[in-house]
Design a protein around this motif. Structure first.
Motif, PDB file in Angstrom:
ATOM      1  N   CYS A  24       0.833  -1.208   0.000  1.00 38.07           N
ATOM      2  CA  CYS A  24       0.000   0.000   0.000  1.00 38.07           C
ATOM      3  C   CYS A  24       0.866   1.256   0.000  1.00 38.07           C
ATOM      4  CB  CYS A  24      -0.863  -0.023   1.255  1.00 38.07           C
ATOM      5  SG  CYS A  24      -2.039   1.326   1.376  1.00 38.07           S
ATOM      6  N   SER A  41       0.353   3.533   1.905  1.00 34.61           N
ATOM      7  CA  SER A  41       0.547   3.792   3.348  1.00 34.61           C
ATOM      8  C   SER A  41       1.797   3.101   3.882  1.00 34.61           C
ATOM      9  CB  SER A  41      -0.663   3.297   4.154  1.00 34.61           C
ATOM     10  OG  SER A  41      -1.842   3.753   3.598  1.00 34.61           O
ATOM     11  N   HIS A  43      -0.930  -4.570   5.805  1.00 36.02           N
ATOM     12  CA  HIS A  43      -2.311  -4.524   6.311  1.00 36.02           C
ATOM     13  C   HIS A  43      -3.299  -4.895   5.211  1.00 36.02           C
ATOM     14  CE1 HIS A  43      -1.409  -0.442   4.777  1.00 36.02           C
ATOM     15  NE2 HIS A  43      -2.626  -0.560   4.256  1.00 36.02           N
ATOM     16  N   GLU A  44      -2.768  -5.368   4.062  1.00 40.96           N
ATOM     17  CA  GLU A  44      -3.661  -5.783   2.976  1.00 40.96           C
ATOM     18  C   GLU A  44      -3.326  -7.213   2.597  1.00 40.96           C
ATOM     19  OE1 GLU A  44      -3.557  -3.089  -0.340  1.00 40.96           O
ATOM     20  OE2 GLU A  44      -3.627  -1.339   0.950  1.00 40.96           O
ATOM     21  N   ASP A 102      -8.355  -2.915   1.581  1.00 44.72           N
ATOM     22  CA  ASP A 102      -8.201  -1.478   1.799  1.00 44.72           C
ATOM     23  C   ASP A 102      -8.641  -0.632   0.601  1.00 44.72           C
ATOM     24  OD1 ASP A 102      -7.455   0.899   2.931  1.00 44.72           O
ATOM     25  OD2 ASP A 102      -5.311   0.511   2.984  1.00 44.72           O
ATOM     26  N   MET A 103      -8.256  -1.027  -0.608  1.00 40.52           N
ATOM     27  CA  MET A 103      -8.504  -0.165  -1.762  1.00 40.52           C
ATOM     28  C   MET A 103      -9.992   0.009  -2.055  1.00 40.52           C
ATOM     29  SD  MET A 103      -5.515   0.850  -2.552  1.00 40.52           S
ATOM     30  CE  MET A 103      -5.353   0.921  -0.780  1.00 40.52           C
TER      31      MET A 103
HETATM   32 ZN    ZN Z   1      -3.524   0.026   2.479  1.00 38.16          ZN
END
Ligand code: ZN
Ligand code: NAD
Length: 355
Positions: free
Chosen positions: A37, A39, A59-60, A150-151
């Motif tokens: 990500c 992030s 986190h993905e 997330d996306m």
């Molecule tokens: Zn993310």
């Protein structure tokens, strides 16, 4: 267990850690695939979440459950699951008040690679498993499953925050993967016209497929002047912000009609203040709303968005532009996200070997 970690700001590497313990409501999972990500780049190289030491990144991703706590009802070892980037504590007062993403404090629903170790690891811990995991729909590809962490939920949350209505003219600022999902969400919500800010040919090509009609470059003068030229001086009904800086709000407010709404999901990494232009904000009386939020996370959202993908109504396969096979490619995939070559949307690593 082995994991790929942020050692300190600006430095990453492989580390050994104890496998996490499973509480009564929790699950321990092993990742099947992970995605990198923007992030992660902010976290490692800009210290966005603070100076973390030896914190496992990621986190993905999607995963297989390997252990569940005694009070977990709906998941068992062997289940394949979607994992949201935001995993709230669903019995918190913040979640009860409708702000699950802030359970435990501002933005504290974001736990992976923020307050605890993330997914780029042999095993990872999921709190409140029944509230946060979702069963992976039958036949879904691992790449698509990763986009649901997330996306998709973040891009769609931008659309929710902007409160897009049938027939609206919508401006989406930034067409990286999040903004692309905001374009797709705005289209699904019935926007009649979508203007998108972005120039990378790959992003423009995909944005068109998701429903963007016209494109604006923030490098060709102000966004608001270009919006006004395209809308006969009227402006747009809604703006989703998925890229830019603190200054982008000025353009967003100036681009809006009176009564318009802004939904921001962009991370603001620098600057002390957001500037709201006085005159274009109707000298305080223009009914122009500004909403900004972290995506809510949780199982229900994962199941609903997962069904959009599995039913064929949302095609996320275009986002996974760079797919690697094997744990050893995680550092390369992260570096790729940092370098951002012109044809990159998202790097995904399928973990089909042992670390
Ligand atoms: Zn993310
Ligand atoms: P990205 O960097 O791939 O995309 C950002 C886009 O904004 C790029 O296309 C870039 O060209 C454009 N941009 C840059 N500067 C601009 C400017 N001044 N004006 C207009 N456009 C500009 O990132 P992404 O992965 O699509 O994520 C978008 C943002 O969402 C990031 O800030 C990310 O940290 C944030 N994010 C938020 C959440 C949340 O829950 N709210 C979750 C995930 C990501």
């Amino acid at each position: 267990m082995k994991g790929f970690a942020m050692l300190k700001i600006g430095e990453v590497g492989w580390i050994e850690k104890e496998r996490p313990a499973c509480g009564p409501l929790d699950a321990i999972c092993k990742p099947l695939a992970i995605a990198i990500c923007t992030s992660d780049v902010h976290t490692v190289w800009e210290g966005a979440v603070g100076d973390r030491h030896n914190m496992i990144l990621g986190h993905e991703g999607c995963a297989e459950v390997v252990e569940v706590g005694s009070l977990v009802k709906d998941f068992k070892p062997g289940d394949k699951v979607l994992v949201p980037a935001i995993t709230p504590d669903w019995n918190s007062l913040e979640a009860q008040s409708g702000y699950s993403m802030h359970s435990g404090g501002m933005l504290a629903g974001w736990k992976f690679s923020n307050f605890k170790d993330g997914l780029d690891s042999e095993y990872f811990h999921v709190n409140d498993a029944d509230g946060n995991l979702a069963h992976m729909p039958e036949g879904m590809s691992l790449e698509d499953a990763c986009m649901l962490s997330d996306m998709v939920p973040t891009g769609f949350h931008g659309v929710e925050l902007a409160d897009i209505q049938f027939g609206d003219t919508v401006l989406v600022i930034g067409i990286g993967p999040v903004g692309l999902m905001s374009v797709a969400g705005a289209h699904m919500r019935g926007a009649s016209r979508i203007l998108a800010v972005g120039t990378r040919p790959k992003c423009v090509e995909i944005a068109k497929k998701y429903g963007a009609d016209e494109f604006i470059s923030y490098k060709n003068g102000s966004i608001e002047d270009q919006v006004m030229a395209l809308t006969d001086g009227k402006g747009v009904d809604r703006v989703v912000i998925a890229g830019g800086t603190v200054e982008t709000f000025e353009s967003a407010v100036k681009s809006l009609k009176p009564g318009g709404k802004i939904g921001n999901v962009n991370y603001l990494g620098s600057g002390d203040y957001i500037t709201i232009p006085r005159v274009e904000w109707g000298v305080g009386m223009g009914h122009k709303q500004i909403n900004g939020g972290l995506m809510p996370g949780g199982r229900l959202r994962m199941e609903k968005l997962g069904s959009l993908v599995s039913s064929g109504k949302l095609d996320v396969s275009m986002l996974s532009t760079h797919v690697f096979h094997g744990w050893e490619h995680i550092p390369e995939a992260l570096q790729l996200m940092k370098d951002k070559p012109a044809d990159l949307i998202k790097p995904v690593v399928i973990l089909d070997n042992t670390p």
